[in-house]
Scaffold this active site. Sequence first.
Site, short mmCIF file in Angstrom:
data_model
loop_
_atom_site.label_atom_id
_atom_site.label_comp_id
_atom_site.label_asym_id
_atom_site.label_seq_id
_atom_site.Cartn_x
_atom_site.Cartn_y
_atom_site.Cartn_z
N HIS A 61 9.07 30.27 13.90
CA HIS A 61 9.46 30.57 12.52
C HIS A 61 8.76 29.68 11.50
CE1 HIS A 61 12.89 33.42 13.20
NE2 HIS A 61 12.75 32.93 14.42
N ASP A 76 5.42 26.46 4.16
CA ASP A 76 6.60 27.18 4.61
C ASP A 76 6.16 28.24 5.60
OD1 ASP A 76 9.32 27.91 4.61
OD2 ASP A 76 9.45 27.81 2.43
P1 ADQ Z 1 14.33 28.10 6.02
O1 ADQ Z 1 13.52 26.86 5.95
O2 ADQ Z 1 15.78 27.90 6.07
O3 ADQ Z 1 13.89 29.06 7.24
P2 ADQ Z 1 13.96 30.31 4.02
O4 ADQ Z 1 13.05 31.27 4.65
O5 ADQ Z 1 13.71 30.15 2.57
O6 ADQ Z 1 13.91 28.88 4.64
O7 ADQ Z 1 15.44 30.84 4.22
C1 ADQ Z 1 16.53 30.24 3.57
C2 ADQ Z 1 17.74 31.16 3.64
O8 ADQ Z 1 18.89 30.44 3.16
C3 ADQ Z 1 17.58 32.38 2.75
O9 ADQ Z 1 17.97 33.51 3.47
C4 ADQ Z 1 18.51 32.12 1.59
O10 ADQ Z 1 19.15 33.26 1.07
C5 ADQ Z 1 19.54 31.19 2.16
N1 ADQ Z 1 19.97 30.33 1.05
C6 ADQ Z 1 19.17 29.64 0.27
N2 ADQ Z 1 19.88 29.03 -0.69
C7 ADQ Z 1 21.16 29.35 -0.50
C8 ADQ Z 1 22.37 29.03 -1.16
N3 ADQ Z 1 22.43 28.23 -2.22
N4 ADQ Z 1 23.50 29.51 -0.67
C9 ADQ Z 1 23.48 30.32 0.39
N5 ADQ Z 1 22.37 30.65 1.04
C10 ADQ Z 1 21.22 30.18 0.62
C11 ADQ Z 1 12.94 28.99 8.33
C12 ADQ Z 1 11.49 28.71 7.94
C13 ADQ Z 1 11.05 29.71 6.89
C14 ADQ Z 1 11.20 31.13 7.44
C15 ADQ Z 1 12.59 31.33 8.02
C16 ADQ Z 1 12.70 32.65 8.76
O11 ADQ Z 1 11.36 27.39 7.42
O12 ADQ Z 1 9.70 29.49 6.51
O13 ADQ Z 1 11.00 32.05 6.40
O14 ADQ Z 1 12.93 30.30 8.93
O15 ADQ Z 1 11.72 32.77 9.74
#
Ligand code: ADQ
Length: 505
Positions: free
Chosen positions: A173, A385
Amino acid sequence: MHHAQPSRRLIVVSNRLPMVLHRAADGSLSSRPGSGGLVTALLPVLRDRGGVWVGWPGITDHDEGVESALTRAAHQAGYRLAPVALSAEDQSGFYHGFSNEVLWPLFHDLQSLCHFDPAYWHSYTTVNEKYARAIAGQAQAGDFIWVHDYQLILVAADLRRLGVESPLAFFLHIPFPPLDIYLKLPWRYTLLRALLEYDLIGFQTPRDRRNFVQCVRTLLPEARVGHRSHHLRLPSGHETRLGSFPIGIDAGAFSRQARSSAVTTAAEKLRAELPGRELILGVDRLDYTKGIPLRLEAFRFALRAHPELQERVTLIQVVVPSRDDIPQYRELKTRIEQLVSEINGEFTRPGGWVPIHYVYRAVDRLDLIAYYRAARIALVTPLKDGMNLVAKEFCACSVDDDGVLILSEFAGAAAQLQQGALLVNPYDIEGTAKAIRDACVMDGMERRHRMRRLRRVVNRQDVFGWVNGFLAAAIASDLNDFPLPVDYVPSTESEQAYWDTEFAA
Ligand code: ADQ
């Protein structure tokens, strides 16, 4: 979906089970199903084919209560849940240690933040073996095993040692780093060889796959690279296929909820509270890879360099608490708060405009979607990311087609979204500030045109397509009739186009 052969049972393995167990003060256990795109997308597959999800249940005091709570939860979920029992010590060395203080920073190109403690590595190997034993306890002939993410790289090698012969696939991921950075890892050979025990490795972008192939070419020259770098063969005859499968979101669900009356009302209220102002939104887990301090500096630069933006823009920065037991994360939080107060101190008009509204908590889904819908600009500027789902969620929720996405070129999502987003180098404070200004003055037609392009990609390449594409590619490996290479979306081409324009003479 490709049902190329009678469905195999699916075993999904991830660090944590797709649910949260909670122990009340009286010792009783309750569980909440996990949310998130991966859980949603795998649910129908696990239900149809039958399957098991193997992972840590989230608490370290493992007893029979855990087993029965999981049996109840599994009954509700519609598939089996197999817990991996981990002690607090396991968690600290394996998860907080090796996963989050070695692999996480290194794979995000931040080698100076790595803490290469040999004890962490030993814990990582021990715990990966525990996962492998838990999987071996579940696996039956004919199962297909799909392991997720950087915490569990060694599992395939352990499973083969335990005699499990099922096809094994892995999805990373997070990014895979370039050679010069990967070389710093003291355990670089073991980790790379262990990865080659999988039959299929999925990356988020073609760039990650190319980085991986370059590391293999240099460190394991005995591996033959074939089929336009989508194929590796070891002298033993074992083959590993490589593909890029950019993960998506449940775009339909996000758009539907964004159009719901509850969200529409909440979004209108938010806009009404900030009359005449462009709402700029940042939403991130508290993490140094997300580039929050540099983003705040770019916002400050924009306000200084373009005074006409003052009183016209408001930045809402939502930060979700995460990993706050690691010192670097606590320092990051302090740095963010310091910058927010500096900027607000410099520009706030008493009784009136406050440039940054800072929200430090996990907001619930309705509020998050209302923020996405109300925002006119999203600032998604990670230093690096794997994908970044926030960028895609913003597009899915921008149902009025009037949002502008400012996106870091170092987010995996840039490969798919470059056509509609304003791409920035997050290290370039001046350039990011310029993108903020450009977004603010962008006319309605261009906004619509760009957002429609973005929404098309996010809707077409959603998380269901991602699961199906990955499984189709995996199943094809034992049928030998699935066309290779397996770049699931044509992101290679668009990424190439980006580099071509970017570096054209
Ligand atoms: P993450 O590093 O966690 O994931 P991201 O892909 O941005 O990063 O996902 C974050 C998730 O958390 C999103 O679904 C978002 O809606 C949720 N979220 C963010 N802020 C929030 C809040 N205030 N309250 C509730 N929910 C919140 C890892 C990798 C990424 C990759 C994903 C999936 O680091 O690059 O995209 O896995 O493969």
